[in-house]
Design an enzyme around this catalytic site. Structure first.
Site, PDB file in Angstrom:
ATOM      1  N   TYR A   1       0.843  -1.195   0.000  1.00 24.71           N
ATOM      2  CA  TYR A   1       0.000   0.000   0.000  1.00 24.71           C
ATOM      3  C   TYR A   1       0.881   1.249   0.000  1.00 24.71           C
ATOM      4  O   TYR A   1       0.672   2.183   0.745  1.00 24.71           O
ATOM      5  CB  TYR A   1      -0.949  -0.009   1.203  1.00 24.71           C
ATOM      6  CG  TYR A   1      -2.123   0.926   1.071  1.00 24.71           C
ATOM      7  CD1 TYR A   1      -3.174   0.634   0.208  1.00 24.71           C
ATOM      8  CD2 TYR A   1      -2.181   2.119   1.797  1.00 24.71           C
ATOM      9  CE1 TYR A   1      -4.249   1.497   0.073  1.00 24.71           C
ATOM     10  CE2 TYR A   1      -3.264   2.985   1.676  1.00 24.71           C
ATOM     11  CZ  TYR A   1      -4.289   2.674   0.811  1.00 24.71           C
ATOM     12  OH  TYR A   1      -5.355   3.528   0.680  1.00 24.71           O
TER      13      TYR A   1
ATOM     14  N   GLN B   1       2.182   3.065  -5.550  1.00 21.63           N
ATOM     15  CA  GLN B   1       1.313   2.412  -6.520  1.00 21.63           C
ATOM     16  C   GLN B   1       0.177   1.659  -5.846  1.00 21.63           C
ATOM     17  O   GLN B   1      -0.952   1.652  -6.315  1.00 21.63           O
ATOM     18  CB  GLN B   1       2.131   1.452  -7.393  1.00 21.63           C
ATOM     19  CG  GLN B   1       3.012   2.121  -8.416  1.00 21.63           C
ATOM     20  CD  GLN B   1       2.228   2.825  -9.520  1.00 21.63           C
ATOM     21  OE1 GLN B   1       1.099   2.466  -9.834  1.00 21.63           O
ATOM     22  NE2 GLN B   1       2.833   3.845 -10.110  1.00 21.63           N
TER      23      GLN B   1
ATOM     24  N   SER C   1       2.724  -3.450   9.519  1.00 18.16           N
ATOM     25  CA  SER C   1       2.909  -2.445   8.480  1.00 18.16           C
ATOM     26  C   SER C   1       2.289  -1.115   8.890  1.00 18.16           C
ATOM     27  O   SER C   1       1.144  -1.061   9.353  1.00 18.16           O
ATOM     28  CB  SER C   1       2.289  -2.916   7.165  1.00 18.16           C
ATOM     29  OG  SER C   1       2.283  -1.871   6.210  1.00 18.16           O
TER      30      SER C   1
ATOM     31  N   GLN D   1       9.952  -9.181  -3.468  1.00 21.38           N
ATOM     32  CA  GLN D   1       8.918 -10.012  -4.088  1.00 21.38           C
ATOM     33  C   GLN D   1       9.248 -11.500  -4.060  1.00 21.38           C
ATOM     34  O   GLN D   1       8.355 -12.335  -3.840  1.00 21.38           O
ATOM     35  CB  GLN D   1       8.686  -9.554  -5.524  1.00 21.38           C
ATOM     36  CG  GLN D   1       7.999  -8.212  -5.633  1.00 21.38           C
ATOM     37  CD  GLN D   1       7.641  -7.845  -7.057  1.00 21.38           C
ATOM     38  OE1 GLN D   1       7.663  -8.680  -7.965  1.00 21.38           O
ATOM     39  NE2 GLN D   1       7.308  -6.582  -7.276  1.00 21.38           N
TER      40      GLN D   1
ATOM     41  N   HIS E   1       5.674  -4.453 -12.740  1.00 26.81           N
ATOM     42  CA  HIS E   1       7.023  -4.406 -13.304  1.00 26.81           C
ATOM     43  C   HIS E   1       7.460  -5.856 -13.486  1.00 26.81           C
ATOM     44  O   HIS E   1       7.189  -6.705 -12.639  1.00 26.81           O
ATOM     45  CB  HIS E   1       7.966  -3.671 -12.350  1.00 26.81           C
ATOM     46  CG  HIS E   1       9.383  -3.550 -12.820  1.00 26.81           C
ATOM     47  ND1 HIS E   1       9.723  -3.323 -14.140  1.00 26.81           N
ATOM     48  CD2 HIS E   1      10.561  -3.640 -12.148  1.00 26.81           C
ATOM     49  CE1 HIS E   1      11.048  -3.242 -14.248  1.00 26.81           C
ATOM     50  NE2 HIS E   1      11.572  -3.449 -13.058  1.00 26.81           N
TER      51      HIS E   1
ATOM     52  N   GLU F   1      15.963   4.125 -16.586  1.00 27.22           N
ATOM     53  CA  GLU F   1      16.313   4.589 -15.251  1.00 27.22           C
ATOM     54  C   GLU F   1      17.817   4.804 -15.106  1.00 27.22           C
ATOM     55  O   GLU F   1      18.270   5.818 -14.566  1.00 27.22           O
ATOM     56  CB  GLU F   1      15.852   3.562 -14.214  1.00 27.22           C
ATOM     57  CG  GLU F   1      14.356   3.448 -14.062  1.00 27.22           C
ATOM     58  CD  GLU F   1      13.928   2.255 -13.235  1.00 27.22           C
ATOM     59  OE1 GLU F   1      12.748   2.169 -12.890  1.00 27.22           O
ATOM     60  OE2 GLU F   1      14.788   1.396 -12.933  1.00 27.22           O
TER      61      GLU F   1
ATOM     62  N   SER G   1      15.677  30.605 -25.212  1.00 25.09           N
ATOM     63  CA  SER G   1      16.249  31.691 -26.013  1.00 25.09           C
ATOM     64  C   SER G   1      17.050  31.134 -27.181  1.00 25.09           C
ATOM     65  O   SER G   1      17.460  29.965 -27.184  1.00 25.09           O
ATOM     66  CB  SER G   1      17.171  32.545 -25.136  1.00 25.09           C
ATOM     67  OG  SER G   1      18.339  31.808 -24.785  1.00 25.09           O
TER      68      SER G   1
END
Length: 341
Positions: free
Chosen positions: A25, A28, A51, A86, A108, A195, A252
């Site tokens: 949480y 994302q 958490s 993960q 991802h 990245e 410019s």
């Protein structure tokens, strides 16, 4: 030819009667959970015991369970934990509790692409990756717009993985802007490359070198900061709005001429060669292995590099100068000088 889908190409019926577990949480995670909930999807949030995010989720009226409990309850599990977490999270708490025919989703492709997570053959494996930070994904949804998304199907055990992916993307609000079809391999490798060579690594190093060059030549650090760091946002905003051409149109003539004649002196062809070498390390898995091995060892290299960056003189100068910005705000997740790691 690029494959772009919009809301008309997706049907929320593929999420009807299903429970979606959002694991994590953070930036994302909160956006996914709230947007899906507001689109009529049954959402639970899975968090580890203790958490700090649990209360935030509960305050929004979301049901919060531990990761194992959320996985057991879910027909689709979206893993939004950090890449390095993960693998163990999946092995310890998700895989043992994952329904045989549940959909496994990611934002991802890192762990799937490099083989750190090996899904069961009975589970659909999909990716929905918004091209913007979570607070932007949420804000755009609330005002009736959306952040573009890239999406992919890695494994289609059910025969409906693509339809489910598009339904999730629609519920997230992203198909209002459009969703580009990709692969786990393409998304992972291009994302890491962007990245490392441009967005984070390239820009950060360029700013530091520019600052050092001016200060070493006797210019005030404060002036150097404004010229090579502060004004960068103005340029990036122009590029974001209309590409490099709009940026060059807006500045410019002197700046535009300097862009053409001096840019190639600084960013020389050997930089492109080094970019190719970085890409090769990403494609081979060498970068992923270096990162995961370091994380498994307690992240000594990562922590040393972070400390080195935080101690660069430009950080001290910038911290003081930013106090002058009356328009400056900091989000809840980052308070300068007291960020929680």
């Amino acid at each position: 030819m690029v494959d772009i889908r919009y809301e008309k190409d997706a049907d929320l019926k593929y999420l009807a009667g299903k429970t979606v577990a959002i694991i994590g949480y953070g930036s994302q995670g909160h956006a996914h959970a709230l947007n899906l909930r507001d689109s009529g999807v049954d959402v639970v949030v899975g968090l580890r015991e203790g958490s700090k995010s649990a209360e935030k989720a509960k305050e929004q009226g979301l049901k919060v369970l531990d990761v194992a409990g959320a996985t057991k309850a879910a027909d689709l599990v979206m893993i939004l934990a950090p890449d390095q977490v993960q693998r163990s999270l999946y092995a310890d708490e998700i895989e043992p509790n994952l329904k045989e025919n549940a959909t496994l989703a990611f934002a991802h492709g890192f762990n799937i692409n490099f083989g750190y997570i090996k899904p069961r053959a009975t589970n659909d494996v999909i990716m929905i990756a918004p091209k913007g930070p979570g607070h932007t994904v949420r804000r755009e949804f609330e005002i009736g717009r959306g952040v573009p998304v890239v999406w992919a199907v890695f494994q289609d055990a059910s025969g409906e993985a693509e339809q489910v992916t598009l339904a999730y993307s629609k519920a997230l609000g992203s198909l209002r802007a459009g969703g580009i079809k990709t692969t786990f391999k393409e998304e992972t490798e291009s994302d890491l490359f962007g990245e490392q060579t441009v967005l984070c690594g390239g820009v950060s190093q360029l700013i530091q070198y520019g600052f050092e060059t001016l200060v070493e030549a006797g210019y005030q650090p404060e002036i150097a900061y404004f010229e090579v760091c502060h004004e960068l946002k103005l340029i990036v905003d122009l590029i974001n709005e209309g590409g490099i051409s709009k940026q060059r149109w807006s500045i410019s003539d002197t700046a535009e001429y300097g862009d053409y004649v001096s840019g190639p002196r600084v960013i020389t062809p050997d930089v492109k060669q080094h970019m190719k070498e970085v890409l090769a390390d990403i494609q081979s898995g060498a970068f992923a292995k270096r990162f995961i091995d370091d994380q498994d060892a307690g992240a000594p290299e990562f922590k040393a590099l972070r400390a080195k960056g935080e101690n660069h003189p430009i950080e001290k100068v910038g911290k003081e100068l930013r106090k002058m910005y009356s328009w400056r705000t900091l989000d809840d997740d980052y308070k300068e000088g007291s960020a929680q790691r």
